[in-house]
Design an enzyme around this catalytic site. Sequence first.
Site, PDB file in Angstrom:
ATOM      1  CB  CYS A  13      13.334   8.236   8.277  1.00  0.00           C
ATOM      2  SG  CYS A  13      11.646   8.064   7.664  1.00  0.00           S
ATOM      3  CD  GLU A  16      12.783   4.050   8.727  1.00  0.00           C
ATOM      4  OE1 GLU A  16      12.462   5.083   9.371  1.00  0.00           O
ATOM      5  OE2 GLU A  16      13.052   4.051   7.528  1.00  0.00           O
ATOM      6  CE  LYS A  41      -1.905   2.998   2.251  1.00  0.00           C
ATOM      7  NZ  LYS A  41      -1.934   4.505   2.071  1.00  0.00           N
ATOM      8  CD  GLU A  96      11.188  13.267  11.642  1.00  0.00           C
ATOM      9  OE1 GLU A  96      11.969  12.616  10.933  1.00  0.00           O
ATOM     10  OE2 GLU A  96      10.122  12.807  12.085  1.00  0.00           O
TER      11      GLU A  96
END
Length: 330
Positions: free
Chosen positions: A138, A104, A31, A236
Amino acid sequence: VGAIGPWNWPMMISVWQLAPALRMGNTVVMKPSEYTPLSVLALVKVINSVLPEGVLNIVTGDGKVGAALSTSQGIDKLMFTGSTETGRKIVESTAASLARVTLELGGNDAGIVLDDVNAKEIAEGLFWGAFINTGQTCAAMKRLYVPESIYDEVVDALVEVAKNMPMGVGLEEENVLGPLQNKQQFDIVDKLVKAAKDGGARVLVGGDPDYDQPGYFFPATLVADIDNDNPLVAEEQFGPALPIIKYSTVDEAIEMANSLDVGLGSSVWSADRERALEVASQLEAGTTWINAHGNVDPRIPFGGTKNSGYGVEFGVEGLKGLAYPHVVNG
């Protein structure tokens, strides 16, 4: 295996998910992010030109489709790359089926510069550690800690690199930095840079996007003289804005680097390998690079600690996570 991918590296991370899953003998349902489905659809079409029908499958849509995948009783293992918030929802939704999960999740990677470096020699490495894919990675460096004794040298060297990195449409070959992928992310970066300015931080380069320009282009932004608790440091940003925080002692830098509830990647920059390793051993992160940042290698396990997820991708350990141990005794 169910695989839910992000929008920032759609094809590459899809390969990270589907390749080991297929290699270990699983069928896969992918997906992709609703923001970036087309490249993954094209990738799956190419792969399916040689795979048997039904081995690799793809479904598209928003979070409701991902939720359906994570609650499906037909999924034995779920792989997800994305935000910590969505990762928590996936853990909750897989509780009924007890599907195995590899997550993750978000990071806010710290880089620590030690006082024995040559600022000009490491400046380009620092820049790309933070600004690869315009910061939409990331495991990009998202906060940089520099000793006060060489703070101005490092800042000046970074500014020189940043000024010579052209940003623009990727079809124009000279450009090395592109836009943010969506308006939501543009607004997050814009808000955090404004918070830095409001907190008295000094914007060295960038910081003022052209809101009328087509595309979500936010200029490469370096921010100095910023407090460690400023939102641009503590949250972040996932974009092209790097806060540079001054420290007095290495212990102080380690404490600040470990102070957040995430731990995906980190880095130490030093001319003394043994000294760098000593600092690296005290950082709370899935990976700590020496004199580099974000260099993932498919032969080496990669994953996070704390709220950056659990389980690993890559290497033998990543392959083991895509199969059940089965002991035949007798």
